[in-house]
Design a protein around this motif. Structure first.
Motif, mmCIF file in Angstrom:
data_model
loop_
_atom_site.group_PDB
_atom_site.id
_atom_site.type_symbol
_atom_site.label_atom_id
_atom_site.label_comp_id
_atom_site.label_asym_id
_atom_site.label_seq_id
_atom_site.Cartn_x
_atom_site.Cartn_y
_atom_site.Cartn_z
ATOM 1 N N THR A 164 1.103 -1.097 -0.305
ATOM 2 C CA THR A 164 0.393 -0.249 0.333
ATOM 3 C C THR A 164 0.573 0.788 0.109
ATOM 4 O OG1 THR A 164 0.039 -0.368 2.271
ATOM 5 C CG2 THR A 164 -1.909 -0.977 1.169
ATOM 6 N N PHE B 127 -9.668 10.061 -1.007
ATOM 7 C CA PHE B 127 -8.029 10.164 -1.454
ATOM 8 C C PHE B 127 -8.161 9.054 -2.592
ATOM 9 C CE2 PHE B 127 -4.163 6.883 -1.255
ATOM 10 C CZ PHE B 127 -3.221 8.177 -1.928
ATOM 11 N N HIS B 128 -8.071 10.159 -3.894
ATOM 12 C CA HIS B 128 -6.809 8.853 -4.455
ATOM 13 C C HIS B 128 -5.721 9.418 -4.773
ATOM 14 C CE1 HIS B 128 -11.647 7.671 -5.690
ATOM 15 N NE2 HIS B 128 -11.705 8.916 -5.050
ATOM 16 N N PRO B 129 -5.087 8.112 -5.246
ATOM 17 C CA PRO B 129 -3.671 8.240 -5.626
ATOM 18 C C PRO B 129 -2.790 9.007 -6.528
ATOM 19 C CG PRO B 129 -3.783 6.112 -5.654
ATOM 20 C CD PRO B 129 -5.173 6.224 -5.469
ATOM 21 N N GLN C 131 -2.032 9.661 -10.258
ATOM 22 C CA GLN C 131 -0.454 8.886 -11.549
ATOM 23 C C GLN C 131 0.569 8.779 -11.837
ATOM 24 O OE1 GLN C 131 -2.313 6.234 -11.891
ATOM 25 N NE2 GLN C 131 -4.119 6.661 -11.094
ATOM 26 N N GLU D 74 1.343 3.488 -1.456
ATOM 27 C CA GLU D 74 0.491 4.380 -2.469
ATOM 28 C C GLU D 74 -0.341 5.207 -1.353
ATOM 29 O OE1 GLU D 74 -2.299 1.134 -2.364
ATOM 30 O OE2 GLU D 74 -0.710 1.374 -2.906
ATOM 31 N N LEU D 75 -0.176 4.912 -0.106
ATOM 32 C CA LEU D 75 -0.806 6.126 0.771
ATOM 33 C C LEU D 75 0.081 7.026 1.089
ATOM 34 C CD1 LEU D 75 -1.773 3.659 3.472
ATOM 35 C CD2 LEU D 75 -3.648 4.816 1.872
ATOM 36 N N LYS E 239 2.758 14.095 -4.099
ATOM 37 C CA LYS E 239 2.201 13.938 -2.371
ATOM 38 C C LYS E 239 1.120 15.222 -2.532
ATOM 39 C CE LYS E 239 5.823 11.872 0.288
ATOM 40 N NZ LYS E 239 6.950 11.410 -0.633
ATOM 41 N N GLN F 287 1.728 8.944 -0.302
ATOM 42 C CA GLN F 287 1.192 10.010 -1.551
ATOM 43 C C GLN F 287 -0.151 11.046 -0.945
ATOM 44 O OE1 GLN F 287 1.172 7.543 -5.518
ATOM 45 N NE2 GLN F 287 0.850 9.263 -6.054
ATOM 46 N N CYS F 288 -0.709 10.536 -0.018
ATOM 47 C CA CYS F 288 -1.756 11.357 0.917
ATOM 48 C C CYS F 288 -0.830 12.463 1.385
ATOM 49 C CB CYS F 288 -2.468 10.273 1.968
ATOM 50 S SG CYS F 288 -4.765 11.011 1.795
ATOM 51 N N GLY G 43 2.414 10.367 -9.122
ATOM 52 C CA GLY G 43 3.560 9.962 -7.652
ATOM 53 C C GLY G 43 3.414 11.238 -7.232
ATOM 54 N N TYR H 173 -8.279 0.052 2.279
ATOM 55 C CA TYR H 173 -7.444 0.869 2.969
ATOM 56 C C TYR H 173 -7.530 0.440 4.802
ATOM 57 C CZ TYR H 173 -5.108 2.752 -1.005
ATOM 58 O OH TYR H 173 -4.459 2.588 -1.723
#
Length: 473
Positions: free
Chosen positions: A150, A218-220, A222, A152-153, A226, A155-156, A224, A237
């Motif tokens: 996970t 939240f949607h990461p 694309q 991609e979290l 933050k 990037q939140c 990359g 999640y």
């Protein structure tokens, strides 16, 4: 003046220069390794509860599971200073974690009427905001089961969490941006007694970020990058294990099915052997432990207990007195009191034979091994009551057979969904109740017959019955 021998000096200088270059390169490599990741998965550990070792094992499995997923982040454990040094060394050397030692935060809500002592030191979770060496930190509880990576979290934004409860987000997993100013402000709010409905970290952090419910999902990105701000995380999640039991599989459409959490009863955490098959997902947690940490720490105790239980079965059978000697009855005015006392002792022995194994068996062993050892232990301890009081074997073992049947009923893999599974288990319990009642009646009747046949065994070495005894036949 005698000329210098430069041919002898040059090799020494060359070696010193080479050593200096290697040393500088090593220092640079170490520094680069320390700063390899700008993000971290973090969890916390503190002492002072009866379940310290269990959470230590759970944290190690969590860390090794993350490492197995090849997460691109550091693994951090926020450990109170009273965590044993061998545990800290195992976390660092064997699990590759960075351990941050901290002082326990005082919980100002410990005098609230609804305060649960289990949460006395959970305010240590606020130390996550002090990890300013990282850009983002995913803070985790030990009872998380990761199904996939996970990363991609990270990037939140500054704070992100999942709403398991429709109105209150869950602090078993959340994303934060470390900040000393936020950390100091939280400590200040803690000191002045900010409103906290549950007296734990859950209530405090929820009151500190009250606007999260109205924030976007939240949607990461694309690319990359933050994000900034606060966001709600998709349910996938931080999936409550209860959702799984409705259909016996995951089908969360609003996000990736990545992480499972077990926020229910504290005695039904996935690492307890008895939680399966009550919790079908417990076997998945133990599969992760088998593949990562293993069970070497508990196997010595398991082997010793197995030998003890087998020895009890053999010894109680060999020590069973011959029925031909039980042919005397003593007429005594206190015989009713003695018989009642022995009945009570026999009942407690039978009950203890089904309860004691749960207490003595290591709590964190694999469920299949745990239940096997439980059935062996309860059978061994039941044999003590059977042979000491000359009880019929089958009625005493009816609960033992019922437990074995319940395990098969709950673990059956062919149920279409959780509702059918619950109904089948209820039907099994309903149909088994008459057999249990008959077993209780037969056990009490057998105990009464044994006591009427002989109140006490003849004293060792007596060839004739004592005074007050009459022969029955």
């Amino acid at each position: 003046m005698e000329p210098r021998n430069y041919s002898a000096v040059f090799p020494k200088c060359f070696l010193l220069l080479l050593l200096a270059i290697c040393l500088c390169s090593s220092i640079a490599d170490c520094k680069q390794k320390r700063l390899q990741y700008k993000n971290a998965y973090a969890t916390m550990m503190y002492m002072g509860t009866p379940r310290d070792y269990e959470f230590y094992i759970a944290i190690r499995v969590l860390l090794k599971s993350l490492a197995k997923l090849k997460v691109e982040a550091d693994l951090v454990v926020i450990a109170s200073i009273d965590v044993p040094l061998p545990w800290v060394q195992a976390l660092e050397k064997e699990d590759g974690a960075k351990v941050v030692r901290v002082e326990n935060m005082d919980n100002p809500y410990k005098h609230q009427s609804n305060f649960d002592k289990r949460f006395m030191l959970t305010m240590n979770k606020l130390y996550a905001w002090s990890l300013v060496d990282y850009d983002r930190v995913v803070m985790l509880d030990a009872d998380n089961l990761f199904l996939q990576k996970t990363d991609e979290l990270f990037q939140c934004g500054q704070f992100c969490a999942v709403f398991i409860n429709p109105c209150i987000f869950h602090t078993g997993l959340f994303v934060l941006q470390p900040s000393m100013s936020v950390f100091k402000d939280m400590v200040h709010e803690l000191e002045i007694g900010r409103d906290n409905p549950d007296g734990a970290d859950q209530g405090f952090i929820a009151s500190y970020f009250p606007e999260l419910l109205d924030r976007p999902m939240f949607h990461p990105p694309q690319n990359g990058t933050k994000l900034d701000g606060t966001y709600r995380l998709p349910l996938g999640y931080q999936m409550d294990a209860s959702y799984y039991y409705l259909r016996l599989h995951w089908s969360i459409p609003c996000g990736p099915n990545s992480v499972i959490t077990f926020p229910g009863a504290p005695w039904l955490k996935p690492w307890y052997w008895w939680s399966w098959p009550v919790l079908p997902l417990g076997i998945q947690w133990h599969e992760q432990r088998r593949q990562t940490l293993g069970y070497g720490a508990e196997m010595v105790v398991v082997l010793i207990q197995t030998a003890i239980f087998l020895g009890i079965i053999v010894m109680t059978r060999l020590a069973r007195p011959s029925l031909s000697k039980l042919c005397y009855r003593r007429y005594d005015k206190n015989i009713i009191f003695v018989q009642s006392s022995l009945k009570l002792v026999a009942i407690w022995c039978i009950l203890a034979s089904y309860i004691a194994p749960i207490v003595v068996i290591p709590h964190t062993i694999h469920p299949l091994l745990g239940w096997t050892l439980y059935l062996l232990g309860s059978f061994a301890l039941s044999s003590i009551a059977v042979n000491a009081f000359l009880l019929p074997m089958l009625p005493v073992l009816v609960p033992w057979l019922g437990i074995m049947g319940a395990l098969f009923a709950m673990a059956c893999p062919f149920y279409p969904d959780g509702v059918v599974r619950a109904l089948c288990v209820f039907a099994y319990a309903f149909c088994s109740a008459p057999f249990l009642w008959v077993a209780i009646v037969k056990t009490m009747a057998g105990l009464q017959l044994s006591l009427e046949r002989e109140a006490f065994f003849p004293r060792l070495g007596e060839s004739t019955p004592p005074s007050g005894f009459n022969k029955l036949y």
